[in-house]
Design an enzyme around this catalytic site. Structure first.
Site, PDB file in Angstrom:
ATOM      1  N   ASP A   1      21.929   0.688  -4.396  1.00 52.35           N
ATOM      2  CA  ASP A   1      22.924   0.193  -3.434  1.00 52.35           C
ATOM      3  C   ASP A   1      23.281  -1.274  -3.600  1.00 52.35           C
ATOM      4  OD1 ASP A   1      20.260  -0.559  -2.393  1.00 52.35           O
ATOM      5  OD2 ASP A   1      21.401  -1.325  -0.697  1.00 52.35           O
TER       6      ASP A   1
ATOM      7  N   ASP B   1      16.301   3.411  -6.557  1.00 52.34           N
ATOM      8  CA  ASP B   1      15.988   2.261  -5.723  1.00 52.34           C
ATOM      9  C   ASP B   1      15.402   2.783  -4.409  1.00 52.34           C
ATOM     10  OD1 ASP B   1      16.186  -0.498  -4.746  1.00 52.34           O
ATOM     11  OD2 ASP B   1      17.807   0.274  -3.493  1.00 52.34           O
TER      12      ASP B   1
ATOM     13  N   ASP C   1      14.758   0.527  -0.788  1.00 50.76           N
ATOM     14  CA  ASP C   1      15.369   0.031   0.446  1.00 50.76           C
ATOM     15  C   ASP C   1      16.885   0.183   0.425  1.00 50.76           C
ATOM     16  OD1 ASP C   1      12.832  -0.679   1.098  1.00 50.76           O
ATOM     17  OD2 ASP C   1      13.136  -2.837   1.051  1.00 50.76           O
TER      18      ASP C   1
END
Length: 266
Positions: free
Chosen positions: A197, A12, A14
């Site tokens: 996240d 991922d 951001d």
């Protein structure tokens, strides 16, 4: 037949490889260098658009690799007609009753200046973020009960809503794990590592041989995932690229790959 690579890393962006506030990946340089040294492909997997991800690939020096775009709804350069998906998605969204539609402000409802305001991106990067082909991220301003009704109404039309690091993102149901499966079938790695996240990373983390939940103090932590019971999935203490860097280096050491060399370089 080409030999399978030892490791493929799915990440991922951001809040994971990119700092949540500054979008910098500089703290991850040692691990990025290690992956390059051993010839382990880094597959970016994000809600970002193909245009955005291609730009980040260039900055990282990994252009030409596959990438998973728009939350898993497509692969980079996979289909020239993909814009049809976005047009259909917006049509389904606008068919909702006004009381359900009004609290959702999608990127298609915003100009580039508004996207820049809510993301901290430059105007040019915000315009790239609006170049959607498969999915529609947005902000929800209504209450929880209306949000649940909004998601239920979309589901009846075949549209799923997933919570990411910043936005509620709508798509026709594909996940990052779906894109991951396509890339794995191409590259045939011995091991897979995934880092993320947010809730929209959960399937990808669970599908990998090794998963890492990267700390992100700006959002509520992910609830426990099944893979954590057997240490298939671990959590970092440090956030963003700092945590990413430490986790990748630790797993390379665990797999005894930290001394491996790219065979194309002798």
């Amino acid at each position: 037949m080409k030999a399978a690579t030892s490791l493929v890393v799915f990440s991922d962006l951001d809040g994971t490889l990119l700092d949540h506030d500054t979008y910098s990946w500089s703290a991850a340089r040692p691990a990025l260098s290690a992956l390059r040294r051993i010839g382990a492909p880094l597959i970016l997997s994000s809600s970002k658009t193909a245009v955005e991800i291609a730009k980040i690939q260039k900055e990282l020096g990994i252009s030409g690799l596959p990438a998973i775009v728009e939350n898993g709804a497509g692969l980079l350069d996979a289909r020239p007609d993909a814009a049809d998906d976005y047009a259909r998605l917006r049509l389904q969204l606008d068919r909702l009753p006004r009381d359900l539609r009004a609290p959702f402000e999608g990127f298609g409802d915003m100009d580039a200046a508004r996207v820049a305001q809510i993301t901290g991106l430059s105007l040019g990067d915000a315009a790239n973020a609006k170049s959607r082909a498969y999915s529609e991220p947005g902000l929800w301003s209504g209450d929880a009960q209306t949000r649940a009704a909004f998601i239920t109404a979309l589901a009846a039309q075949g549209v799923s809503a997933r919570e990411g690091g910043r936005f509620l993102t709508l798509s026709f149901g594909a996940t990052k794990a779906d894109g991951m499966a396509q890339v794995i079938s191409q590259l045939k790695p011995r091991y897979t590592l995934a880092l993320g996240d947010a809730p929209n990373d959960a399937e990808m983390l669970t599908a990998a041989d090794f998963g890492v939940i990267v700390a992100n103090p700006s959002r509520a932590p992910l609830p426990p995932l099944s893979g954590e019971r057997g240490n298939q999935i671990i959590r970092t203490q440090h956030p963003g690229p700092e945590g990413w860097n430490m986790a990748v280096l630790a797993i390379l050491k665990q797999l005894d790959l930290d001394q491996e060399r790219d065979p194309t370089h002798g």
